[in-house]
Structure formats: structure tokens, C-alpha cells
Design a protein around this motif. Structure first.
Motif, PDB file in Angstrom:
ATOM      1  N   SER A 112       0.870  -1.172   0.000  1.00 57.03           N
ATOM      2  CA  SER A 112       0.000   0.000   0.000  1.00 57.03           C
ATOM      3  C   SER A 112       0.909   1.224   0.000  1.00 57.03           C
ATOM      4  CB  SER A 112      -0.887  -0.014   1.243  1.00 57.03           C
ATOM      5  OG  SER A 112      -1.679   1.142   1.275  1.00 57.03           O
ATOM      6  N   GLU A 154      -0.761  -1.676  -4.171  1.00 60.34           N
ATOM      7  CA  GLU A 154      -2.026  -2.302  -3.785  1.00 60.34           C
ATOM      8  C   GLU A 154      -3.219  -1.519  -4.325  1.00 60.34           C
ATOM      9  OE1 GLU A 154      -4.047  -2.693   0.471  1.00 60.34           O
ATOM     10  OE2 GLU A 154      -2.193  -3.865   0.294  1.00 60.34           O
ATOM     11  N   GLU A 157      -2.745  -2.054  -9.196  1.00 65.02           N
ATOM     12  CA  GLU A 157      -1.734  -3.087  -9.425  1.00 65.02           C
ATOM     13  C   GLU A 157      -0.895  -2.899 -10.687  1.00 65.02           C
ATOM     14  OE1 GLU A 157      -3.956  -6.684  -9.177  1.00 65.02           O
ATOM     15  OE2 GLU A 157      -4.266  -6.461  -7.018  1.00 65.02           O
TER      16      GLU A 157
END
Length: 190
Positions: A112, A154, A157
Motif C-alpha cells: 500500500s 495495492e 496493481e
């Protein structure tokens, strides 16, 4: 600090076609190791200067990215990199000639890293708001604690990021084919 993995000064005629009969492209988005005994195949349809083309270290295709034998050799002893990226044997076909020793990149890490509150984007498909996004402004999160070399984002992608240490490694080794600057002034798709 993290950086978006971006194409550098890379000619359109150098985009390869990926032969997905060995490994489907979808498998590269899973962030899992891929098992194959056959090398992946990338073909270039246009006639090009082999000397100029083969001077690059990073190559792009309508499938996964892949790297030169020189860069594969440099990265083969970097355990942090190999923890994040699987190198898969690849063969390229240029002007009807076959070259081996290339390695396709299969990203194993998903982190992330995009601050969605500070970024500006829209979904590429209105009917799929949580799907791929078109970024007009992308802001990375500050103080990412996760240690990595190269990973998929995240939040989107299709976007690949690299660490400061990997960026420095690429600069020190004069890696050709990617943009190692810190800015991006164009729309970002991921």
C-alpha cells in the motif's frame, strides 16, 4: 522515498509482443511465483538496429517487462531484489534472430503506497469503481515502513514502485531504458 517505475527514453518500435502460450499474462498480476520449465518468448515485429536495441537493460512489451542478461547478472546476487521479484528465463526474437539470457520480471510484492486522499483519479470503468484507475495526480504515502526493492501498488496493481536503494543501484550501474528522475508530469494509468 519511493519512485514510480517508468519507461525512459524508449522508442515505440522497441515494444515487444509477448507470447502468452507459456504463461498467461494474468498470472503476472497475482504477485505469486510462477512455475515454468520453458523460457518466455518476446518478439519484435519491426526491423531495428540490433546494436542499439540490445544496449538497453529494461525492455517493455504488451506483457511483462523483462531485463537484459547484463542487468540480470548484476541483480542475481541482490537477495533483497530477489525476495521481491522473480526472474523468469526469457528469449527474445529480433530481426528473425533469437537471443537468450533475458529475464522476465514477476513482481512478488504488493504494498500500500498511494495516498488515495491526496491523489486525483477516476475509475477507468464507471461500472467497476474499485477497479483500475486513471490518475491525474498521484501522491505516494509518506513514511512507508515496509522494506522493499520493487513492488506493485495495492491501490492500482498496474503501477510498479521502486525503493530509493534500488533507484541508486540502477543509477550507479547506468541502467538504460527506464526513467530514474523523481518527477512525472503526465497522466498516470494503473
Amino acid at each position: 522515498m519511493i519512485y514510480e517505475f517508468m519507461i525512459g527514453n524508449y522508442a515505440n518500435r522497441y515494444w515487444f509482443q509477448y507470447d502468452s502460450t507459456v504463461v498467461d499474462l494474468y498470472e503476472f498480476l497475482q504477485c505469486k511465483k510462477i512455475q515454468t520449465n520453458k523460457p518466455l518468448v518476446f518478439k519484435l515485429k519491426d526491423k531495428v538496429s540490433e546494436k542499439r536495441l540490445l544496449s538497453y537493460d529494461f525492455y517493455f512489451s504488451d506483457g511483462p517487462e523483462f531485463i537484459s542478461p547484463r542487468l540480470a547478472n548484476l541483480l542475481s546476487s541482490n537477495q533483497d531484489f530477489l525476495h521481491d521479484v522473480q526472474l523468469i528465463d526469457a528469449t527474445i526474437i529480433v530481426n528473425g534472430r533469437s537471443y537468450s539470457g533475458y529475464k522476465a520480471l514477476n513482481f512478488l510484492r504488493l504494498i500500500s503506497c498511494i495516498d488515495m486522499n491526496k491523489s486525483e483519479y477516476i475509475p477507468l470503468l464507471e461500472s467497476y469503481p474499485d477497479g483500475p484507475k486513471e490518475f491525474y495526480k498521484m501522491v505516494f504515502k509518506e513514511n512507508i515502513n515496509e522494506q522493499f526493492c520493487m513492488a506493485r501498488c495495492e491501490e492500482s496493481e498496474g503501477i510498479i514502485v521502486i525503493s530509493e536503494s534500488l533507484r541508486q543501484f540502477f543509477i550507479e550501474n547506468k541502467v538504460k531504458g527506464i526513467d530514474l528522475s523523481t518527477s512525472c508530469n503526465q497522466p498516470i494509468y494503473g
